[in-house]
Write a protein that holds these residues in place. Structure first.
Motif, PDB file in Angstrom:
ATOM      1  N   ALA A  12      90.071 -10.981  -0.935  1.00  0.00           N
ATOM      2  CA  ALA A  12      90.084 -11.148  -2.387  1.00  0.00           C
ATOM      3  C   ALA A  12      89.268 -12.380  -2.765  1.00  0.00           C
ATOM      4  O   ALA A  12      89.287 -13.391  -2.053  1.00  0.00           O
ATOM      5  CB  ALA A  12      91.510 -11.293  -2.892  1.00  0.00           C
TER       6      ALA A  12
ATOM      7  N   GLU B 120      85.556  -7.706  -1.253  1.00  0.00           N
ATOM      8  CA  GLU B 120      86.915  -7.158  -1.186  1.00  0.00           C
ATOM      9  C   GLU B 120      86.906  -5.758  -0.586  1.00  0.00           C
ATOM     10  O   GLU B 120      87.749  -5.417   0.248  1.00  0.00           O
ATOM     11  CB  GLU B 120      87.551  -7.128  -2.575  1.00  0.00           C
ATOM     12  CG  GLU B 120      88.992  -6.644  -2.556  1.00  0.00           C
ATOM     13  CD  GLU B 120      89.748  -6.976  -3.811  1.00  0.00           C
ATOM     14  OE1 GLU B 120      90.981  -6.753  -3.837  1.00  0.00           O
ATOM     15  OE2 GLU B 120      89.132  -7.460  -4.788  1.00  0.00           O
ATOM     16  N   SER B 121      85.918  -4.938  -0.959  1.00  0.00           N
ATOM     17  CA  SER B 121      85.860  -3.561  -0.477  1.00  0.00           C
ATOM     18  C   SER B 121      85.492  -3.484   1.000  1.00  0.00           C
ATOM     19  O   SER B 121      86.080  -2.698   1.751  1.00  0.00           O
ATOM     20  CB  SER B 121      84.842  -2.774  -1.306  1.00  0.00           C
ATOM     21  OG  SER B 121      84.665  -1.475  -0.788  1.00  0.00           O
ATOM     22  N   ASN B 122      84.548  -4.283   1.432  1.00  0.00           N
ATOM     23  CA  ASN B 122      84.015  -4.167   2.789  1.00  0.00           C
ATOM     24  C   ASN B 122      84.565  -5.170   3.796  1.00  0.00           C
ATOM     25  O   ASN B 122      84.389  -5.000   5.004  1.00  0.00           O
ATOM     26  CB  ASN B 122      82.490  -4.277   2.759  1.00  0.00           C
ATOM     27  CG  ASN B 122      81.847  -3.085   2.062  1.00  0.00           C
ATOM     28  OD1 ASN B 122      82.307  -1.952   2.207  1.00  0.00           O
ATOM     29  ND2 ASN B 122      80.787  -3.334   1.301  1.00  0.00           N
TER      30      ASN B 122
ATOM     31  N   THR C 269      77.389 -11.971 -13.397  1.00  0.00           N
ATOM     32  CA  THR C 269      77.486 -10.566 -12.979  1.00  0.00           C
ATOM     33  C   THR C 269      77.248 -10.442 -11.486  1.00  0.00           C
ATOM     34  O   THR C 269      77.918  -9.657 -10.799  1.00  0.00           O
ATOM     35  CB  THR C 269      76.465  -9.700 -13.746  1.00  0.00           C
ATOM     36  OG1 THR C 269      76.688  -9.857 -15.147  1.00  0.00           O
ATOM     37  CG2 THR C 269      76.611  -8.238 -13.369  1.00  0.00           C
TER      38      THR C 269
ATOM     39  N   ALA D   2      81.963 -10.201  -5.396  1.00  0.00           N
ATOM     40  CA  ALA D   2      83.416 -10.194  -5.194  1.00  0.00           C
ATOM     41  C   ALA D   2      83.920  -8.785  -4.898  1.00  0.00           C
ATOM     42  O   ALA D   2      84.768  -8.583  -4.011  1.00  0.00           O
ATOM     43  CB  ALA D   2      84.113 -10.770  -6.424  1.00  0.00           C
ATOM     44  N   GLN D   3      83.396  -7.808  -5.627  1.00  0.00           N
ATOM     45  CA  GLN D   3      83.807  -6.414  -5.396  1.00  0.00           C
ATOM     46  C   GLN D   3      83.408  -5.951  -4.001  1.00  0.00           C
ATOM     47  O   GLN D   3      84.197  -5.309  -3.292  1.00  0.00           O
ATOM     48  CB  GLN D   3      83.172  -5.514  -6.451  1.00  0.00           C
ATOM     49  CG  GLN D   3      83.675  -5.740  -7.864  1.00  0.00           C
ATOM     50  CD  GLN D   3      82.854  -4.989  -8.908  1.00  0.00           C
ATOM     51  OE1 GLN D   3      82.103  -4.073  -8.578  1.00  0.00           O
ATOM     52  NE2 GLN D   3      82.983  -5.390 -10.160  1.00  0.00           N
ATOM     53  N   GLU D   4      82.189  -6.267  -3.588  1.00  0.00           N
ATOM     54  CA  GLU D   4      81.700  -5.850  -2.281  1.00  0.00           C
ATOM     55  C   GLU D   4      82.505  -6.525  -1.154  1.00  0.00           C
ATOM     56  O   GLU D   4      82.852  -5.897  -0.149  1.00  0.00           O
ATOM     57  CB  GLU D   4      80.222  -6.208  -2.142  1.00  0.00           C
ATOM     58  CG  GLU D   4      79.292  -5.395  -3.030  1.00  0.00           C
ATOM     59  CD  GLU D   4      78.813  -4.132  -2.342  1.00  0.00           C
ATOM     60  OE1 GLU D   4      79.624  -3.187  -2.239  1.00  0.00           O
ATOM     61  OE2 GLU D   4      77.656  -4.110  -1.896  1.00  0.00           O
TER      62      GLU D   4
ATOM     63  N   ARG E  61      92.320 -15.295   0.360  1.00  0.00           N
ATOM     64  CA  ARG E  61      91.730 -15.310  -0.978  1.00  0.00           C
ATOM     65  C   ARG E  61      90.771 -16.499  -1.042  1.00  0.00           C
ATOM     66  O   ARG E  61      91.165 -17.639  -0.782  1.00  0.00           O
ATOM     67  CB  ARG E  61      92.824 -15.443  -2.047  1.00  0.00           C
ATOM     68  CG  ARG E  61      92.323 -15.392  -3.489  1.00  0.00           C
ATOM     69  CD  ARG E  61      93.511 -15.491  -4.448  1.00  0.00           C
ATOM     70  NE  ARG E  61      93.115 -15.527  -5.832  1.00  0.00           N
ATOM     71  CZ  ARG E  61      92.865 -14.458  -6.593  1.00  0.00           C
ATOM     72  NH1 ARG E  61      92.987 -13.263  -6.056  1.00  0.00           N
ATOM     73  NH2 ARG E  61      92.522 -14.590  -7.854  1.00  0.00           N
TER      74      ARG E  61
ATOM     75  N   GLU F  25      80.409 -11.269  -9.775  1.00  0.00           N
ATOM     76  CA  GLU F  25      81.383 -10.182  -9.894  1.00  0.00           C
ATOM     77  C   GLU F  25      81.091  -9.057  -8.907  1.00  0.00           C
ATOM     78  O   GLU F  25      81.997  -8.521  -8.264  1.00  0.00           O
ATOM     79  CB  GLU F  25      81.380  -9.641 -11.328  1.00  0.00           C
ATOM     80  CG  GLU F  25      81.919 -10.636 -12.357  1.00  0.00           C
ATOM     81  CD  GLU F  25      81.634 -10.202 -13.785  1.00  0.00           C
ATOM     82  OE1 GLU F  25      81.056  -9.100 -13.962  1.00  0.00           O
ATOM     83  OE2 GLU F  25      81.970 -10.967 -14.712  1.00  0.00           O
ATOM     84  N   LEU F  26      79.815  -8.704  -8.765  1.00  0.00           N
ATOM     85  CA  LEU F  26      79.436  -7.647  -7.823  1.00  0.00           C
ATOM     86  C   LEU F  26      79.687  -8.078  -6.380  1.00  0.00           C
ATOM     87  O   LEU F  26      80.145  -7.285  -5.550  1.00  0.00           O
ATOM     88  CB  LEU F  26      77.970  -7.271  -8.023  1.00  0.00           C
ATOM     89  CG  LEU F  26      77.630  -6.624  -9.365  1.00  0.00           C
ATOM     90  CD1 LEU F  26      76.122  -6.432  -9.499  1.00  0.00           C
ATOM     91  CD2 LEU F  26      78.353  -5.294  -9.530  1.00  0.00           C
TER      92      LEU F  26
ATOM     93  N   GLN G  45      81.425  -1.313   5.329  1.00  0.00           N
ATOM     94  CA  GLN G  45      82.682  -1.816   5.863  1.00  0.00           C
ATOM     95  C   GLN G  45      82.666  -1.917   7.389  1.00  0.00           C
ATOM     96  O   GLN G  45      83.137  -2.907   7.966  1.00  0.00           O
ATOM     97  CB  GLN G  45      83.840  -0.919   5.413  1.00  0.00           C
ATOM     98  CG  GLN G  45      85.207  -1.463   5.778  1.00  0.00           C
ATOM     99  CD  GLN G  45      86.334  -0.579   5.264  1.00  0.00           C
ATOM    100  OE1 GLN G  45      86.801   0.312   5.961  1.00  0.00           O
ATOM    101  NE2 GLN G  45      86.742  -0.823   4.024  1.00  0.00           N
TER     102      GLN G  45
END
Length: 622
Positions: free
Chosen positions: A467, A461-463, A451, A457-459, A437, A454-455, A405
């Motif tokens: 969205a 959004e988190s870092n 997949t 997208a998660q990274e 977004r 998806e990974l 982050q």
């Protein structure tokens, strides 16, 4: 450009059409079995897998049907207007192309042989037994010169040829001259010692002048694109191992053994070529579901198929299937849409670096790809002799201190300074205060690709506090509606580089808007890295994402291309790779291996980068 789903690596030899794929293969799951891209020296390859075989001198009589499988259908059989692996695979069964490049990086003449005395003027000599179909007679140098001058180098790329940029240097057409009926010369404006290994001509297809001259005078691109003789491969004659039979859209492509195949009359190629090809027919099925493709391989219903990393060990345990893990040239990356219908901040280097810092590449390589991939930081794999490590350390985004982050948001704040974007806590918002977004497109034909999305997208959004909305789409649909771009009807543009770069990024846009994608992969060209310059030039013919380099990357590519001294050329490429690592034209992620499953009875594939160059000699062990 090719769909991400597995076109088997044994499907056909890696001609130019496949090696050039830029909108190509996306993930190891899709790369697996996608032998449409060529290779490098066997010195760089892994040792042969247990059970892998090479063609012997006695393949026997032609027998059986080779059945390949793809996850997404071809766009067209008119190769002038396509640049995807599946279209190239279909057409490539019926046309050999100029020459191939073998495991040791030697030119293997097919239709033609190049020669040069100075590395600047290349003489191309055609074989004398090449015959067109459709009554067009012998293939001659006149066919080639007419095509190159009037189509490849046509004014304003009137035909929309997808690789037109290859035939120009510094904006000027490369001079091409006919010498006699079977010989023509390409007169480069500068020395280029790697020219025969570049995809500009090796594996290049040709069309009869008799077809082209119906459309050239009036610059009738629509007529040329629809021409029935081209779109039904009526002109292929004795020029390839197979003859077109039928194409059932979204179902299958079928070709039968060419009884007049020219190569059987050529002496001195080796016994294995004397009765090639060794399958009576060649069928390529379109199966969208990855699980269905794998079941077909398990059950012996297809000859070869790509295997995603998570299934590799399962297939290695099957006695009926040989598994080949092959080096391959495609880099998986996040493509950022920097055109007017994308997210404008992507035009900033710091913003693109921020996305690269947000993603843990080692976790992706080790977990999602099960060790069948390594992190990518620039436009060259480590196995290439042109790869340069020096100077890259400060740009190893996505690992160690350059992952997470803090490094991601720091660079994002630098990139959005002075714009309406800002951070509200850890959430990026626009000038209206609404959270940002973005869209991310993935291949509907590959579970691994989905997949991966998806990974990512998660990274992100988190870092980065952004969205991400994931959309899945077939590879050919993405090419047609999202990668292909053009100016609005009636709007003049100062230049156009063809279907995938219709002009300046503020004018030429795709049919549908998009922000990010992992649908398509890019070729790093380990043999001839300067061939990848087209991705990083504002006017490059594959620059569908609208990248404008901040530094002198195109000029460095050009200098490296014409430098004879290998050490100096390596230094120049090193500078290119460092600048690409800094600018992140797209977010470099991974270099996956190619994992191919083949029925045990198939003899021919190897675990080399060039596996498939001699696929005409593959056969079933009887």
């Amino acid at each position: 450009m090719a769909p991400t789903a597995g076109v088997p690596d044994t499907l056909a030899r890696p001609t130019r059409r496949r090696f050039l794929q830029t909108l190509g293969i996306s993930t190891a799951a899709s790369l697996a079995g996608c032998g449409l891209f060529g290779s490098d020296s066997s010195d760089n390859a892994a040792p042969p897998a247990s059970g892998s075989e090479s063609p012997s001198s006695d393949p026997g009589d032609p027998a059986g049907e080779f059945v390949g499988v793809v996850g997404s259908d071809a766009n067209s059989l008119n190769w002038l207007f396509t640049n995807d692996t599946t279209s190239g695979a279909f057409v490539g069964l019926t046309l050999d192309g100029a020459w191939a490049v073998d495991d040791d990086q030697n030119v293997f003449p097919l239709w033609a042989e190049p020669s040069t005395d100075d590395g600047q003027i290349y003489r191309i000599t055609l074989r004398e037994n090449l015959q067109w179909g459709g009554g067009y007679g012998q293939m001659t140098a006149d066919d080639w010169v007419y095509m190159i001058r009037n189509v490849f180098q046509g004014e304003d790329n009137w035909a929309g040829y997808t690789s037109a940029g290859d035939w120009f240097r510094q904006g000027e057409p490369i001079p091409v001259e006919q010498i006699d009926d079977r010989t023509f010369e390409i007169r480069l404006p500068e020395v280029d010692p790697s020219f025969p290994l570049k995809p500009i001509l090796w594996g290049q297809n040709c069309l009869p002048r008799g077809i082209l001259e119906k459309y050239v005078p009036e610059k009738d691109a629509a007529g040329l694109q629809r021409d029935e003789e081209i779109t039904t491969l009526q002109y292929t004659g004795n020029l390839g191992p197979y003859t077109f039979d039928r194409w059932q859209r979204e179902s299958q492509f079928v070709a039968t053994r060419n009884e007049d195949y020219y190569i059987r009359e050529v002496a001195g190629l080796g016994d294995e070529w004397q009765n090639a090809p060794y399958f009576q027919s060649y069928r390529i099925q379109v199966i969208a579901e990855e699980s269905s493709r794998l079941n077909a391989l398990r059950n012996g219903e297809v000859t070869t198929a790509g295997i995603p990393p998570k299934n590799a060990q399962e297939f290695r345990d099957l006695e009926s299937v040989d598994v080949y893990v092959q080096p391959q040239p495609f880099v998986q990356a996040i493509k950022f849409n920097m055109r007017a219908n994308g997210w404008r901040p992507f035009r900033e280097v710091a913003v693109r670096q921020a996305f690269a810092c947000a993603i843990d590449k080692r976790v992706l390589a080790e977990n999602l790809y099960r060790g069948f991939a390594e992190p990518a930081f620039t436009m060259q794999p480590r196995f290439s002799k042109w790869y340069v490590e020096e100077g890259l350390q400060q740009y190893l985004f996505g690992i160690d201190d350059l992952y997470g982050q803090e490094p991601a948001m720091t660079r994002m704040r630098q990139g959005i300074e002075g714009t309406g974007y800002r951070y509200d806590g850890t959430t990026l918002v626009g000038s209206d205060g609404a959270p940002v977004r973005l869209s991310l497109y993935a291949s509907s034909a590959s579970e691994t690709n989905q997949t991966l999305a998806e990974l990512l997208a998660q990274e992100i959004e988190s870092n980065l506090g952004i969205a991400v909305r994931i959309e899945t789409i077939p590879g050919n649909t993405f090419q047609q509606k999202y990668a292909a771009n053009a100016p609005p009807r009636g709007r003049e543009v100062p230049w156009s580089a063809g279907t995938f770069n219709g002009g300046p990024r503020d004018i030429s846009v795709s049919q549908e808007p998009w922000d990010m994608s992992v649908v398509l992969g890019f070729n790093t060209y380990p043999r001839t890295p300067s061939s990848s310059a087209t991705f990083f030039d504002e006017r490059g013919n594959i620059n569908y994402y609208g990248y404008v380099p901040e530094s002198n990357i195109p000029e460095l590519y050009a200098e490296a291309s014409q430098t004879i001294d290998e050490q100096r050329r390596r230094e120049l490429f090193g500078e290119v790779f460092r600048k690409l690592a800094r600018e992140q034209p797209f977010g470099f992620l991974l270099l996956p291996s190619n994992i191919v499953g083949a029925q045990d009875e198939l003899v021919g594939p190897t675990e080399t980068f060039a596996s498939g160059w001699n696929a005409q000699t593959y056969y079933f062990d009887q």
